[in-house]
Write an enzyme that holds these catalytic residues in place. Structure first.
Site, PDB file in Angstrom:
ATOM      1  N   HIS A 187     -20.064  78.782 -19.913  1.00 34.34           N
ATOM      2  CA  HIS A 187     -21.448  78.276 -20.046  1.00 34.34           C
ATOM      3  C   HIS A 187     -21.404  76.914 -20.717  1.00 34.34           C
ATOM      4  CE1 HIS A 187     -25.842  79.210 -21.561  1.00 34.34           C
ATOM      5  NE2 HIS A 187     -25.704  77.960 -21.162  1.00 34.34           N
ATOM      6  N   HIS A 198     -22.805  72.773 -19.684  1.00 31.45           N
ATOM      7  CA  HIS A 198     -23.497  71.908 -18.717  1.00 31.45           C
ATOM      8  C   HIS A 198     -22.832  70.537 -18.713  1.00 31.45           C
ATOM      9  CE1 HIS A 198     -26.922  74.778 -18.496  1.00 31.45           C
ATOM     10  NE2 HIS A 198     -26.520  75.070 -19.718  1.00 31.45           N
ATOM     11  N   GLU A 244     -33.083  83.269 -24.246  1.00 34.75           N
ATOM     12  CA  GLU A 244     -32.693  82.212 -25.190  1.00 34.75           C
ATOM     13  C   GLU A 244     -33.901  81.936 -26.093  1.00 34.75           C
ATOM     14  OE1 GLU A 244     -31.989  78.411 -23.331  1.00 34.75           O
ATOM     15  OE2 GLU A 244     -30.922  77.599 -25.073  1.00 34.75           O
ATOM     16  N   HIS A 302     -30.219  81.622 -17.159  1.00 36.58           N
ATOM     17  CA  HIS A 302     -30.490  81.569 -18.593  1.00 36.58           C
ATOM     18  C   HIS A 302     -31.677  82.508 -18.857  1.00 36.58           C
ATOM     19  CE1 HIS A 302     -28.043  77.993 -18.401  1.00 36.58           C
ATOM     20  NE2 HIS A 302     -28.263  77.661 -19.655  1.00 36.58           N
ATOM     21  N   ASP A 309     -23.827  72.733 -24.590  1.00 37.24           N
ATOM     22  CA  ASP A 309     -23.880  71.265 -24.457  1.00 37.24           C
ATOM     23  C   ASP A 309     -23.174  70.689 -25.681  1.00 37.24           C
ATOM     24  OD1 ASP A 309     -26.025  71.023 -22.132  1.00 37.24           O
ATOM     25  OD2 ASP A 309     -26.781  72.514 -23.547  1.00 37.24           O
TER      26      ASP A 309
HETATM   27  N1  HPA Z   1     -31.153  76.373 -21.784  1.00 35.75           N
HETATM   28  C1  HPA Z   1     -31.825  75.977 -20.711  1.00 35.75           C
HETATM   29  N2  HPA Z   1     -31.487  74.907 -20.023  1.00 35.75           N
HETATM   30  C2  HPA Z   1     -30.432  74.209 -20.404  1.00 35.75           C
HETATM   31  C3  HPA Z   1     -29.690  74.577 -21.508  1.00 35.75           C
HETATM   32  C4  HPA Z   1     -30.069  75.725 -22.232  1.00 35.75           C
HETATM   33  O1  HPA Z   1     -29.447  76.138 -23.219  1.00 35.75           O
HETATM   34  N3  HPA Z   1     -28.703  73.671 -21.631  1.00 35.75           N
HETATM   35  C5  HPA Z   1     -28.838  72.788 -20.638  1.00 35.75           C
HETATM   36  N4  HPA Z   1     -29.887  73.113 -19.882  1.00 35.75           N
HETATM   37 ZN    ZN Z   2     -27.151  76.504 -21.059  1.00 32.46          ZN
END
Ligand code: HPA
Ligand code: ZN
Length: 340
Positions: A17, A19, A200, A197, A279
């Site tokens: 995971h 990006h 979160e 996702h 990220d």
């Molecule tokens: N959540 C949703 N979108 C995203 C994330 C995340 O943690 N990181 C990059 N795009």
């Molecule tokens: Zn993510």
């Protein structure tokens, strides 16, 4: 550094995971802006780094999408992918599955061809030069429509054999998995592995939708699932992998401190969890820093760390032979690195 931190750094592992758009170090962001004649709001890497102070997922996404503007040419996509995979080689990340969200780029006129040629070229070179395995995950935006997601799916079909899976990110609350039932069904029908996702910032109900309505192979994050005991039981029984991102959750205020992070409870409940960076420059650490920090703050044992590392390979979108080979590399590592 503690023995366990050093043990973590050298341990073979996968990351599932992360990006690519979120992997750009501030110095590289400024260099790419310069190369492409794009004006950013920040003049120095330090100023940019100071902006990485977020109040929420949306607050982060605003900056993240702004940063996407510096990626224009094939070489840009190549450079950021190659840089991340070099970091993997240095960090004993032997297999990396990387998200990219083409909609951020194609809407500005960047061609999918240049994006894919850049990313895939870097993946090939990383494999040839450093022996690092990787997979590409195409991510759709949940704040856009299902029709747009389906158009994205159509557009990537020429690269079907080079795509390890399809995912979905973006602002979660108000964009539940149920908005994309047809899209995920179509991804499955075309033979793709899928993830989304969920949980979160959104509620446990979104994680349940991801499983019951979308039938995803993995859930990205999944933290909120712990609020629903019957959902925890479902995740445990089906052993659906969760790609948890502790430093991301801390920086986006999903948890008040790492000591309060749900990862330990997830492990105790027998959930199939992995640790990831999401990220890395934005959230202050790559996968090793995530593992080292949760180990320290949650008091995880060496056995917990080994479980997380083995899970990272077992949850990967690779074949069983490759999984077994990677897991064996962990056993081999442990045999040669007895801890005090
Ligand atoms: N959540 C949703 N979108 C995203 C994330 C995340 O943690 N990181 C990059 N795009
Ligand atoms: Zn993510």
């Amino acid at each position: 550094m503690t023995h366990l931190a050093e043990f973590i750094r050298q341990l073979p592992k996968a990351e599932l995971h992360m990006h690519l758009e979120g992997s750009i170090e501030p110095e590289v962001m400024l260099a790419l802006a310069e190369r492409n004649g794009i004006k950013l709001r920040w003049e120095t890497a330090d100023a940019l780094r100071r902006a990485y102070d977020f109040s929420s997922l949306q607050d982060f996404l605003n900056l993240y999408f702004e940063g996407c503007r510096v990626l224009v040419q094939q070489q840009d996509f190549y450079d950021i992918t190659r840089a991340y995979l070099r970091k993997c080689a240095a960090d004993q990340v032997l297999h990396a599955e990387m998200f990219i969200g083409p909609q951020s780029f194609t809407e500005r006129g960047v061609t999918l061809q240049s994006l894919m040629d850049g990313v895939l070229g870097a993946m090939d070179d990383a494999h040839r030069e450093d022996g690092i395995g990787s997979g590409l995950l195409i991510s759709a935006h949940r704040h856009r429509t299902e029709t747009e997601a389906l158009a994205l799916l159509d557009s990537i079909m020429p690269w079907q054999d080079r795509v390890a899976g399809i995912g979905m990110g973006g602002p979660e609350v108000g964009n539940p998995p149920s908005k994309f039932v047809s899209f995920f069904a179509e991804c499955k029908r075309r033979g793709f592995k899928t993830s989304i996702h969920a949980g979160e910032e959104g509620p446990a109900a979104y994680v349940r939708e991801a499983i019951e309505l979308l039938n995803v192979d993995r859930v990205d994050h999944g933290n909120a699932a712990l609020n629903d005991p019957s959902l925890v039981e479902l995740l445990r029984q089906r052993q659906i992998p969760l790609t948890v991102c502790p430093l991301s959750n801390l920086r986006l205020k999903g948890v008040r401190s790492l000591e309060l992070h749900p990862l330990r409870r997830m492990l105790e409940k027998g959930l199939f969890v992995t640790v990831n960076s999401d990220d890395p420059p934005y959230f202050g650490g790559y996968v090793n820093e995530n593992l080292i920090e949760v180990q320290r703050c949650l008091g995880l044992s060496r056995e917990d760390i080994l479980t997380l590392a083995k899970n990272s390979f077992r949850a990967a979108f690779i074949d069983e032979t490759a999984k077994s080979r990677f897991v064996a590399s962990i056993d081999d590592y442990v045999a040669h690195h007895p801890l005090p």
